[in-house]
Design a protein around this motif. Structure first.
Motif, mmCIF file in Angstrom:
data_model
loop_
_atom_site.group_PDB
_atom_site.id
_atom_site.type_symbol
_atom_site.label_atom_id
_atom_site.label_comp_id
_atom_site.label_asym_id
_atom_site.label_seq_id
_atom_site.Cartn_x
_atom_site.Cartn_y
_atom_site.Cartn_z
ATOM 1 N N GLY A 113 30.703 -14.275 -14.722
ATOM 2 C CA GLY A 113 29.540 -15.569 -15.146
ATOM 3 C C GLY A 113 28.471 -15.771 -14.414
ATOM 4 N N LEU A 114 28.155 -14.211 -13.996
ATOM 5 C CA LEU A 114 26.757 -14.639 -13.098
ATOM 6 C C LEU A 114 25.919 -13.388 -13.925
ATOM 7 C CD1 LEU A 114 28.028 -13.648 -9.417
ATOM 8 C CD2 LEU A 114 27.674 -16.042 -10.616
ATOM 9 N N HIS A 115 24.402 -13.199 -13.590
ATOM 10 C CA HIS A 115 23.997 -13.084 -13.976
ATOM 11 C C HIS A 115 23.828 -11.979 -12.478
ATOM 12 C CE1 HIS A 115 22.729 -14.926 -17.578
ATOM 13 N NE2 HIS A 115 22.928 -15.862 -17.206
ATOM 14 N N TYR A 116 23.450 -10.582 -13.937
ATOM 15 C CA TYR A 116 23.022 -9.135 -12.803
ATOM 16 C C TYR A 116 21.569 -8.773 -11.866
ATOM 17 C CZ TYR A 116 21.932 -4.181 -10.728
ATOM 18 O OH TYR A 116 21.629 -3.082 -10.168
ATOM 19 N N ASP A 117 21.689 -9.283 -10.515
ATOM 20 C CA ASP A 117 20.249 -9.255 -10.414
ATOM 21 C C ASP A 117 19.694 -7.871 -9.488
ATOM 22 O OD1 ASP A 117 18.023 -9.361 -8.084
ATOM 23 O OD2 ASP A 117 17.779 -11.602 -8.376
ATOM 24 N N ALA A 118 18.464 -6.879 -9.216
ATOM 25 C CA ALA A 118 18.768 -5.903 -9.305
ATOM 26 C C ALA A 118 18.688 -5.853 -7.138
ATOM 27 C CB ALA A 118 17.729 -4.733 -9.687
ATOM 28 N N ALA A 119 18.791 -6.853 -6.792
ATOM 29 C CA ALA A 119 18.547 -6.980 -5.321
ATOM 30 C C ALA A 119 19.771 -6.972 -4.603
ATOM 31 C CB ALA A 119 18.521 -8.059 -4.822
ATOM 32 N N MET A 120 21.022 -6.763 -5.643
ATOM 33 C CA MET A 120 21.934 -6.289 -5.443
ATOM 34 C C MET A 120 22.624 -5.771 -4.982
ATOM 35 S SD MET A 120 24.551 -7.974 -8.648
ATOM 36 C CE MET A 120 24.643 -10.226 -8.674
ATOM 37 N N LEU A 121 21.959 -4.307 -5.132
ATOM 38 C CA LEU A 121 21.784 -3.037 -4.995
ATOM 39 C C LEU A 121 20.547 -2.505 -4.004
ATOM 40 C CD1 LEU A 121 22.551 -0.928 -8.129
ATOM 41 C CD2 LEU A 121 23.600 -1.376 -6.154
ATOM 42 N N GLU A 122 20.107 -3.946 -2.740
ATOM 43 C CA GLU A 122 19.246 -3.644 -1.867
ATOM 44 C C GLU A 122 19.869 -3.205 -0.818
ATOM 45 O OE1 GLU A 122 16.289 -1.889 -2.776
ATOM 46 O OE2 GLU A 122 16.307 -2.388 -4.739
ATOM 47 N N TYR A 123 21.429 -3.777 -0.592
ATOM 48 C CA TYR A 123 21.869 -3.846 0.614
ATOM 49 C C TYR A 123 21.051 -2.810 1.768
ATOM 50 C CZ TYR A 123 24.756 -0.547 -1.197
ATOM 51 O OH TYR A 123 25.359 0.575 -1.224
ATOM 52 N N ASP A 124 21.155 -1.937 1.733
ATOM 53 C CA ASP A 124 21.221 -0.715 2.283
ATOM 54 C C ASP A 124 19.405 -1.082 3.395
ATOM 55 O OD1 ASP A 124 19.289 -0.510 -0.075
ATOM 56 O OD2 ASP A 124 18.855 1.317 0.712
ATOM 57 N N GLY A 125 18.760 -2.303 3.231
ATOM 58 C CA GLY A 125 18.320 -2.593 4.433
ATOM 59 C C GLY A 125 18.115 -3.365 4.753
ATOM 60 N N THR A 126 19.853 -4.403 5.256
ATOM 61 C CA THR A 126 20.522 -4.730 5.508
ATOM 62 C C THR A 126 21.025 -4.581 6.136
ATOM 63 O OG1 THR A 126 20.749 -6.634 4.153
ATOM 64 C CG2 THR A 126 18.598 -6.871 5.165
ATOM 65 N N SER A 127 21.942 -3.066 5.758
ATOM 66 C CA SER A 127 23.057 -3.091 6.564
ATOM 67 C C SER A 127 23.390 -1.772 6.916
ATOM 68 C CB SER A 127 24.187 -3.240 4.883
ATOM 69 O OG SER A 127 25.931 -2.607 4.992
ATOM 70 N N SER A 128 24.407 -1.725 7.614
ATOM 71 C CA SER A 128 23.992 0.073 7.843
ATOM 72 C C SER A 128 24.733 0.825 6.327
ATOM 73 C CB SER A 128 24.903 0.009 9.095
ATOM 74 O OG SER A 128 26.842 0.183 8.848
ATOM 75 N N TYR A 129 25.104 0.608 5.191
ATOM 76 C CA TYR A 129 25.662 0.630 4.758
ATOM 77 C C TYR A 129 24.835 1.814 3.245
ATOM 78 C CZ TYR A 129 30.290 -0.200 5.676
ATOM 79 O OH TYR A 129 31.656 -1.046 5.542
ATOM 80 N N SER A 130 24.545 2.691 3.009
ATOM 81 C CA SER A 130 23.572 3.466 2.226
ATOM 82 C C SER A 130 24.123 2.851 0.653
ATOM 83 C CB SER A 130 23.873 4.824 2.197
ATOM 84 O OG SER A 130 25.022 5.732 2.468
ATOM 85 N N LYS A 131 22.947 3.215 0.130
ATOM 86 C CA LYS A 131 23.396 3.113 -1.596
ATOM 87 C C LYS A 131 24.515 3.989 -1.663
ATOM 88 C CE LYS A 131 18.720 1.313 -2.695
ATOM 89 N NZ LYS A 131 17.949 1.168 -3.548
ATOM 90 N N PRO A 132 24.613 3.942 -3.242
ATOM 91 C CA PRO A 132 26.094 4.648 -4.323
ATOM 92 C C PRO A 132 25.269 5.994 -3.727
ATOM 93 C CG PRO A 132 25.879 2.471 -5.084
ATOM 94 C CD PRO A 132 24.540 2.398 -3.784
ATOM 95 N N ASP A 133 26.152 7.071 -3.641
ATOM 96 C CA ASP A 133 25.813 8.574 -3.562
ATOM 97 C C ASP A 133 27.295 9.288 -4.328
ATOM 98 O OD1 ASP A 133 25.035 11.173 -3.151
ATOM 99 O OD2 ASP A 133 24.993 11.158 -1.265
ATOM 100 N N VAL A 134 25.994 9.578 -5.862
ATOM 101 C CA VAL A 134 27.845 10.323 -6.681
ATOM 102 C C VAL A 134 27.342 11.968 -5.844
ATOM 103 C CG1 VAL A 134 26.527 9.951 -8.777
ATOM 104 C CG2 VAL A 134 25.322 11.522 -7.316
ATOM 105 N N ALA A 135 26.971 12.247 -4.869
ATOM 106 C CA ALA A 135 27.983 13.294 -3.974
ATOM 107 C C ALA A 135 29.502 13.334 -3.420
ATOM 108 C CB ALA A 135 26.916 13.258 -3.386
ATOM 109 N N LYS A 136 29.343 11.355 -3.691
ATOM 110 C CA LYS A 136 30.495 10.849 -2.984
ATOM 111 C C LYS A 136 31.752 10.948 -3.890
ATOM 112 C CE LYS A 136 29.175 9.405 1.307
ATOM 113 N NZ LYS A 136 29.513 10.192 2.302
ATOM 114 N N ILE A 137 31.691 11.465 -5.391
ATOM 115 C CA ILE A 137 32.267 11.373 -5.826
ATOM 116 C C ILE A 137 33.086 12.438 -6.218
ATOM 117 C CG2 ILE A 137 33.008 11.115 -8.767
ATOM 118 C CD1 ILE A 137 30.802 9.433 -9.003
ATOM 119 N N ARG A 138 34.891 12.297 -6.102
ATOM 120 C CA ARG A 138 35.087 14.083 -6.232
ATOM 121 C C ARG A 138 35.062 14.595 -4.564
ATOM 122 N NH1 ARG A 138 34.297 12.701 -11.565
ATOM 123 N NH2 ARG A 138 32.583 13.279 -11.709
ATOM 124 N N GLN A 139 34.718 13.963 -3.716
ATOM 125 C CA GLN A 139 35.276 14.624 -2.927
ATOM 126 C C GLN A 139 36.048 16.062 -2.861
ATOM 127 O OE1 GLN A 139 34.029 12.389 0.503
ATOM 128 N NE2 GLN A 139 32.019 12.539 -0.148
#
Length: 191
Positions: free
Chosen positions: A69-95
């Motif tokens: 029941g929430l609205h998607y906000d592009a800021a949800m994918l901006e966590y890499d600026g305040t976290s040690s986690y990086s953005k989703p990387d398609v290279a991680k699929i089927r490793q």
């Protein structure tokens, strides 16, 4: 998530010593989800594949937000600026294709049986292995040995032994201090 990737990822985390036992996490989770799924009403849950989340994060997060029941906000994918986690990387699929050898893949696929196709994942095409009691036992013994090697390298000998003995003897207070020290080391290594 592709169970072969789960199996491979379980080893560096110390949850398993080999892929044969590492895939047990995926099997257990899928079994639990199958039991629960039948008890839910339409609209109470959605299934999200890791591969979709990584390849199409906005669309997948929008589906998740809609359920909540929430609205998607592009800021949800901006966590890499305040976290040690990086953005989703398609290279991680089927490793698993690069991380696992043909025998390990065949072992996992043999253990999964029809679950791989039922989960929507294609077979690797590697020659199949027929499991037997000897293969099962050898992999289970190797798993235990490698998990203990991992624990001793990460935490030393005393704390893992103390925690294990306290659990087996059902004396949780005996291992509480050792568990706190192990947890502190684990937390310091998490992103």
């Amino acid at each position: 998530r592709d169970p072969r990737d789960v199996a491979a990822s379980s080893i560096p985390m110390g949850w398993a010593g080999n892929v044969y036992c590492g895939v047990d996490h995926w099997i257990k989770t899928e079994d639990e989800w199958s039991r629960i799924r039948g008890q839910l009403k339409p609209g109470q849950a959605i299934e999200v594949r890791y591969e979709d989340l990584i390849a199409m994060p906005e669309a997948t997060l929008t589906r998740i937000c809609d359920l909540a029941g929430l609205h998607y906000d592009a800021a949800m994918l901006e966590y890499d600026g305040t976290s040690s986690y990086s953005k989703p990387d398609v290279a991680k699929i089927r490793q698993w294709r690069d991380r696992l050898g043909p025998r390990d893949v065949a072992l996992v696929e043999a253990k999964l049986g029809g679950r791989l196709a039922a989960g929507g994942f294609a077979q690797s095409g590697y020659p199949a292995i027929e499991l037997n009691a000897r293969i099962d036992l050898a992999n289970r013994v190797e798993n235990i040995i490698k998990i203990w090697i991992f624990r001793i390298r990460k935490y030393g000998l005393a704390d893992p032994v103390t925690v294990t003995l306290s659990r087996r003897m059902r004396l949780p207070k005996l291992g509480a201090g050792a568990q706190r020290r192990m947890d502190a080391k684990l937390l310091s290594s998490i992103k």
